[in-house]
Design a protein around this motif. Structure first.
Motif, mmCIF file in Angstrom:
data_model
loop_
_atom_site.group_PDB
_atom_site.id
_atom_site.type_symbol
_atom_site.label_atom_id
_atom_site.label_comp_id
_atom_site.label_asym_id
_atom_site.label_seq_id
_atom_site.Cartn_x
_atom_site.Cartn_y
_atom_site.Cartn_z
ATOM 1 N N VAL A 92 0.868 -1.171 0.000
ATOM 2 C CA VAL A 92 0.000 0.000 0.000
ATOM 3 C C VAL A 92 0.905 1.221 0.000
ATOM 4 O O VAL A 92 1.766 1.366 0.868
ATOM 5 C CB VAL A 92 -0.938 0.021 1.228
ATOM 6 C CG1 VAL A 92 -1.787 1.280 1.235
ATOM 7 C CG2 VAL A 92 -1.813 -1.229 1.239
ATOM 8 N N VAL A 93 0.704 2.093 -0.987
ATOM 9 C CA VAL A 93 1.536 3.291 -1.135
ATOM 10 C C VAL A 93 0.656 4.515 -0.891
ATOM 11 O O VAL A 93 -0.263 4.777 -1.665
ATOM 12 C CB VAL A 93 2.163 3.347 -2.541
ATOM 13 C CG1 VAL A 93 2.980 4.611 -2.720
ATOM 14 C CG2 VAL A 93 2.996 2.104 -2.801
ATOM 15 N N PRO A 94 0.923 5.255 0.204
ATOM 16 C CA PRO A 94 0.145 6.460 0.472
ATOM 17 C C PRO A 94 0.758 7.673 -0.217
ATOM 18 O O PRO A 94 1.929 7.668 -0.577
ATOM 19 C CB PRO A 94 0.268 6.604 1.993
ATOM 20 C CG PRO A 94 1.627 6.046 2.291
ATOM 21 C CD PRO A 94 1.855 4.949 1.278
ATOM 22 N N GLY A 95 -0.043 8.699 -0.382
ATOM 23 C CA GLY A 95 0.513 9.943 -0.887
ATOM 24 C C GLY A 95 -0.401 10.658 -1.848
ATOM 25 O O GLY A 95 -1.306 10.081 -2.438
ATOM 26 N N ALA A 96 -0.135 11.944 -1.982
ATOM 27 C CA ALA A 96 -0.953 12.791 -2.848
ATOM 28 C C ALA A 96 -0.860 12.365 -4.306
ATOM 29 O O ALA A 96 -1.785 12.606 -5.085
ATOM 30 C CB ALA A 96 -0.533 14.247 -2.686
ATOM 31 N N GLY A 97 0.236 11.721 -4.684
ATOM 32 C CA GLY A 97 0.387 11.287 -6.071
ATOM 33 C C GLY A 97 -0.378 10.025 -6.394
ATOM 34 O O GLY A 97 -0.479 9.626 -7.559
ATOM 35 N N ALA A 98 -0.931 9.380 -5.363
ATOM 36 C CA ALA A 98 -1.679 8.131 -5.563
ATOM 37 C C ALA A 98 -3.106 8.466 -5.991
ATOM 38 O O ALA A 98 -4.063 8.284 -5.247
ATOM 39 C CB ALA A 98 -1.672 7.299 -4.289
ATOM 40 N N THR A 99 -3.223 8.956 -7.212
ATOM 41 C CA THR A 99 -4.536 9.332 -7.737
ATOM 42 C C THR A 99 -5.104 8.214 -8.595
ATOM 43 O O THR A 99 -4.372 7.319 -9.039
ATOM 44 C CB THR A 99 -4.420 10.606 -8.596
ATOM 45 O OG1 THR A 99 -3.628 10.302 -9.745
ATOM 46 C CG2 THR A 99 -3.804 11.763 -7.811
ATOM 47 N N LEU A 100 -6.394 8.295 -8.842
ATOM 48 C CA LEU A 100 -7.028 7.312 -9.711
ATOM 49 C C LEU A 100 -6.398 7.340 -11.100
ATOM 50 O O LEU A 100 -6.139 6.291 -11.698
ATOM 51 C CB LEU A 100 -8.530 7.578 -9.786
ATOM 52 C CG LEU A 100 -9.344 6.610 -10.631
ATOM 53 C CD1 LEU A 100 -9.199 5.182 -10.118
ATOM 54 C CD2 LEU A 100 -10.814 7.019 -10.643
ATOM 55 N N ASP A 101 -6.100 8.538 -11.617
ATOM 56 C CA ASP A 101 -5.471 8.650 -12.939
ATOM 57 C C ASP A 101 -4.084 8.009 -12.957
ATOM 58 O O ASP A 101 -3.717 7.340 -13.924
ATOM 59 C CB ASP A 101 -5.374 10.118 -13.367
ATOM 60 C CG ASP A 101 -6.729 10.699 -13.771
ATOM 61 O OD1 ASP A 101 -7.648 9.911 -14.075
ATOM 62 O OD2 ASP A 101 -6.854 11.943 -13.777
ATOM 63 N N ALA A 102 -3.322 8.202 -11.888
ATOM 64 C CA ALA A 102 -1.975 7.615 -11.817
ATOM 65 C C ALA A 102 -2.054 6.087 -11.781
ATOM 66 O O ALA A 102 -1.265 5.398 -12.437
ATOM 67 C CB ALA A 102 -1.223 8.147 -10.603
ATOM 68 N N VAL A 103 -2.994 5.557 -11.013
ATOM 69 C CA VAL A 103 -3.157 4.100 -10.926
ATOM 70 C C VAL A 103 -3.625 3.537 -12.266
ATOM 71 O O VAL A 103 -3.112 2.512 -12.728
ATOM 72 C CB VAL A 103 -4.112 3.719 -9.779
ATOM 73 C CG1 VAL A 103 -4.464 2.243 -9.827
ATOM 74 C CG2 VAL A 103 -3.490 4.080 -8.438
ATOM 75 N N ASN A 104 -4.572 4.206 -12.895
ATOM 76 C CA ASN A 104 -5.035 3.753 -14.214
ATOM 77 C C ASN A 104 -3.895 3.777 -15.233
ATOM 78 O O ASN A 104 -3.768 2.860 -16.058
ATOM 79 C CB ASN A 104 -6.199 4.608 -14.703
ATOM 80 C CG ASN A 104 -7.494 4.277 -14.005
ATOM 81 O OD1 ASN A 104 -7.645 3.210 -13.424
ATOM 82 N ND2 ASN A 104 -8.436 5.205 -14.038
#
Length: 166
Positions: A92-104
């Motif tokens: 599990v990676v927390p952080g502001a960069g962990a957005t839905l767009d980044a994961v997609n």
């Protein structure tokens, strides 16, 4: 091409005839289901990972590993007394960069590791890698999957904006 297809069909057709008494054989009763959490933990420790104790919570058996500034878990599925038939590496990676767009974007552009996004006060991205364990092959069968995991996990974490504490 037709010869190859014909040869394959012929081999499949004749294989029951040439197998002899193979159908009458049964698997040994002591066959292992796969790997135990203790075997995998000992192996990863031997490779230099800091492994936490084996735990069971909500029916899931797992342990954590800390390596190169990242902590991740190894989950075990399909377990019987002799071992588990499936292993999952997960982080599990927390952080502001962990957005839905980044994961997609990760799922679109990368193979092997799957990821999903969880929206919360601190958004997280979870990444996982599933491995089917073969009976009788020993813990070293995880060498290639672990190599893939250890190469791609930092790439994923960086892509989600995670910076390990110094």
């Amino acid at each position: 091409m037709r010869r190859l297809a014909l040869a394959a069909a012929l081999a499949l057709t004749l294989s029951p005839l040439t197998a002899g008494g193979a159908f009458a054989q049964t698997a040994p009763a002591t066959a292992s289901r796969g790997l135990t959490p203790a075997e995998v933990a000992t192996w990863i420790t031997g490779l230099g990972g800091r492994v936490g104790p084996v735990q069971t919570e909500n029916g899931l058996t797992f342990f954590t590993v800390t390596n190169a500034g990242l902590t991740w878990a190894v989950f075990f599925y399909g377990c019987e007394a002799s071992g588990c038939g499936e292993v999952q590496f997960s982080a599990v990676v927390p952080g502001a960069g962990a957005t839905l767009d980044a994961v997609n974007a990760w799922n679109r552009d990368n193979r092997y590791l799957k990821a999903f996004h969880t929206a919360a006060e601190t958004p997280t991205a979870t990444v996982q890698y599933d491995v089917v364990v073969l009976s009788g092959e020993g813990v070293t069968q995880l060498a290639d999957p672990l190599t893939v995991w250890l190469q791609l996990l930092p790439k994923f974490a960086t892509g989600m904006g995670y910076v390990p504490p110094q």
